[in-house]
Design an enzyme around this catalytic site. Structure first.
Site, mmCIF file in Angstrom:
data_model
loop_
_atom_site.group_PDB
_atom_site.id
_atom_site.type_symbol
_atom_site.label_atom_id
_atom_site.label_comp_id
_atom_site.label_asym_id
_atom_site.label_seq_id
_atom_site.Cartn_x
_atom_site.Cartn_y
_atom_site.Cartn_z
ATOM 1 N N LYS A 53 -13.676 -34.600 56.595
ATOM 2 C CA LYS A 53 -13.724 -33.669 55.744
ATOM 3 C C LYS A 53 -14.886 -31.936 55.454
ATOM 4 O O LYS A 53 -14.163 -31.260 55.132
ATOM 5 C CB LYS A 53 -14.747 -34.299 54.779
ATOM 6 C CG LYS A 53 -14.452 -34.114 53.200
ATOM 7 C CD LYS A 53 -15.386 -34.645 52.487
ATOM 8 C CE LYS A 53 -16.787 -34.783 52.987
ATOM 9 N NZ LYS A 53 -16.952 -33.264 53.018
ATOM 10 N N GLN A 97 -18.437 -41.696 47.938
ATOM 11 C CA GLN A 97 -18.205 -42.554 49.030
ATOM 12 C C GLN A 97 -18.689 -43.713 48.941
ATOM 13 O O GLN A 97 -19.735 -44.458 48.998
ATOM 14 C CB GLN A 97 -18.791 -42.407 50.333
ATOM 15 C CG GLN A 97 -19.251 -40.931 51.276
ATOM 16 C CD GLN A 97 -17.666 -40.899 51.658
ATOM 17 O OE1 GLN A 97 -17.287 -40.045 52.305
ATOM 18 N NE2 GLN A 97 -18.058 -41.677 52.976
ATOM 19 N N ASP A 120 -11.118 -38.332 44.090
ATOM 20 C CA ASP A 120 -10.817 -39.619 45.312
ATOM 21 C C ASP A 120 -10.122 -40.229 43.271
ATOM 22 O O ASP A 120 -9.240 -41.261 43.877
ATOM 23 C CB ASP A 120 -11.556 -40.534 45.558
ATOM 24 C CG ASP A 120 -11.068 -40.637 46.253
ATOM 25 O OD1 ASP A 120 -9.745 -41.309 46.646
ATOM 26 O OD2 ASP A 120 -12.108 -41.781 47.302
HETATM 27 N N1 LIG Z 1 -14.323 -43.156 47.852
HETATM 28 C C1 LIG Z 1 -14.492 -43.239 48.967
HETATM 29 N N2 LIG Z 1 -12.665 -42.632 49.335
HETATM 30 C C2 LIG Z 1 -11.925 -43.177 50.445
HETATM 31 O O1 LIG Z 1 -11.273 -42.697 50.689
HETATM 32 C C3 LIG Z 1 -12.909 -43.479 51.907
HETATM 33 C C4 LIG Z 1 -14.825 -44.048 51.681
HETATM 34 N N3 LIG Z 1 -15.154 -43.950 49.593
HETATM 35 N N4 LIG Z 1 -15.697 -44.208 52.235
HETATM 36 C C5 LIG Z 1 -14.999 -44.613 53.418
HETATM 37 C C6 LIG Z 1 -13.896 -44.772 53.738
HETATM 38 C C7 LIG Z 1 -12.856 -44.508 54.954
HETATM 39 N N5 LIG Z 1 -12.350 -43.381 54.841
HETATM 40 C C8 LIG Z 1 -12.028 -42.669 56.287
HETATM 41 C C9 LIG Z 1 -12.263 -43.353 57.278
HETATM 42 C C10 LIG Z 1 -12.111 -42.186 58.403
HETATM 43 C C11 LIG Z 1 -11.588 -41.151 58.224
HETATM 44 C C12 LIG Z 1 -11.146 -40.644 59.689
HETATM 45 O O2 LIG Z 1 -10.511 -38.512 59.453
HETATM 46 N N6 LIG Z 1 -10.281 -40.691 60.614
HETATM 47 C C13 LIG Z 1 -10.436 -40.018 61.601
HETATM 48 C C14 LIG Z 1 -11.014 -40.127 62.846
HETATM 49 C C15 LIG Z 1 -12.624 -40.409 62.631
HETATM 50 C C16 LIG Z 1 -13.478 -40.089 64.268
HETATM 51 O O3 LIG Z 1 -12.172 -39.723 65.771
HETATM 52 O O4 LIG Z 1 -14.077 -40.091 64.214
HETATM 53 C C17 LIG Z 1 -8.414 -40.924 62.377
HETATM 54 O O5 LIG Z 1 -7.772 -39.911 63.154
HETATM 55 O O6 LIG Z 1 -8.685 -41.828 61.407
HETATM 56 C C18 LIG Z 1 -10.976 -40.611 57.149
HETATM 57 C C19 LIG Z 1 -11.037 -41.405 56.143
HETATM 58 C C20 LIG Z 1 -11.903 -42.714 54.001
HETATM 59 N N7 LIG Z 1 -12.595 -43.346 53.063
#
Ligand SMILES: Nc1nc(=O)c2c([nH]1)NC[C@@H]1CN(c3ccc(C(=O)N[C@@H](CCC(=O)O)C(=O)O)cc3)CN21
Ligand SMILES: NC(=O)c1ccc[n+]([C@@H]2O[C@H](COP(=O)([O-])OP(=O)(O)OC[C@H]3O[C@@H](n4cnc5c(N)ncnc54)[C@H](OP(=O)(O)O)[C@@H]3O)[C@@H](O)[C@H]2O)c1
Length: 288
Positions: A53, A97, A120
């Site tokens: 983010k 979060q 959110d």
């Molecule tokens: N209020 C709230 N809203 C959310 O959407 C949220 C939370 N809390 N708490 C944690 C979870 C987990 N969330 C996530 C977790 C990972 C990615 C992400 O960008 N993942 C990438 C890879 C990350 C990496 O390799 O380090 C992906 O490609 O999946 C996005 C949202 C969103 N989440």
């Protein structure tokens, strides 16, 4: 083999459009949009989110007001921070979060957010609008799932959609959004009997469970569309840490018609929808 729905590519496309819009808005209104994220403790899925983010905000020209608290932070300290952010004119979006440590009352904190800054979509006003089918700020992950289905041109009306998981963050809102698009929706959870029997009737299967690779090929209907929301950090046999979803990707991609990978599926779209919501709140402040 299933078609891979590429969340990373769609996120990149949408984030460049957002960056272009932010540049125009900033030139016109004199300040960038601002997003504040409150994170408590060290949940691994939350840490992955925060990192991506912050990079995305920087690229899009959105100011990040990240606040990371130790697990020992109190309810009243967090309430004070929320009050300050609600009153801060530089802040358009606030995200708490989840999950929070058990000693904290997450619902009370979500209720305290100014609904127009609720990036959110978890304040009761915004969840209520979703239930009624009105416009409003919508939860980022479910909204991202819907964008992925649209990008892959998946027909939703009349299809059997099964959502595994009933959290306020993912399961319930995504079920409502699928219903809004005229799917026949079933929600299953940890108390559901005959889970595999229900999932194997799904034309569209959304996994939001938090159990690494729980959904295996035998639980999936041939040619189903499978969206994997799960983000789980596991350590493999060689002792290396990696992210996996709630779906056994190798097995399920052999039977599904479409599938989202982890990483590179829903995660990048969640980040994108968070930027989108922040810019929507900013725009609404200046343009009534
Ligand atoms: N209020 C709230 N809203 C959310 O959407 C949220 C939370 N809390 N708490 C944690 C979870 C987990 N969330 C996530 C977790 C990972 C990615 C992400 O960008 N993942 C990438 C890879 C990350 C990496 O390799 O380090 C992906 O490609 O999946 C996005 C949202 C969103 N989440
Ligand atoms: N990709 C993203 O952007 C993103 C965003 C948010 C979350 N996530 C990830 O998505 C997953 C789910 O997140 P969440 O916040 O919704 O989690 P959550 O609040 O823990 O909810 C999990 C849901 O799964 C159900 N469940 C648990 N074990 C089950 C089982 N064995 N069989 C059937 N259902 C079961 C639970 O049922 P009960 O209600 O009966 O307990 C609950 O409804 C996590 O891996 C999280 O990290 C990813």
């Amino acid at each position: 083999m299933a078609v891979i729905i590429d969340g990373k590519a769609l996120a990149k496309k949408m984030q460049s459009a957002i960056a272009a819009e932010v540049a125009q808005l900033q030139a016109k209104y004199g300040r960038p949009p601002g997003l504040a994220v409150l994170m408590v403790g060290d949940n691994p899925a939350s840490a992955a989110y925060v990192k991506n983010k912050e990079t995305a905000c920087l690229r899009a020209g959105i100011t990040s007001f990240g606040k990371h608290f130790p697990a020992s932070v109190t309810q009243s300290e967090l309430e004070q921070v929320i009050d300050q952010l609600n009153a801060d004119d530089r802040v358009d979006g606030i995200l708490i979060q989840l999950p929070l440590p058990e000693n904290l009352d997450a619902i009370a904190l979500l209720n305290r957010l100014a609904p127009e800054k609720d990036a959110d979509g978890l304040h009761p006003n915004n969840l209520g609008k979703l239930v009624r089918g009105e416009d409003g700020l919508r939860s980022c992950t479910p909204a991202g799932v819907m964008e992925l289905l649209a990008e892959a041109k998946i027909d939703i009306a009349g299809k059997n959609a099964v959502v595994i998981g009933r959290s306020i963050l993912v399961g319930k809102p995504v079920a409502l959004m699928l219903l809004e698009k005229n799917a026949t929706v079933t929600i299953v959870h940890s108390r559901t009997k005959n889970l595999a029997e229900i999932t194997s009737k799904a034309d569209i299967l959304i996994a939001a469970i938090g159990r690494p690779e729980m959904i295996t090929a035998d639980m999936v209907k041939p040619d189903a569309v499978v969206i994997d929301v799960g983000i789980n950090r596991v350590t493999d046999d060689a002792g290396k840490s990696r992210l996996v979803g709630d779906v056994d990707y190798a097995g399920v991609s052999a039977v599904a018609s479409h599938i989202t990978p982890v990483p590179g599926g829903v995660g990048p779209m969640t980040v994108t929808m968070l930027l989108h919501n922040t810019v929507c709140s900013y725009r609404r402040k200046f343009i009534q």
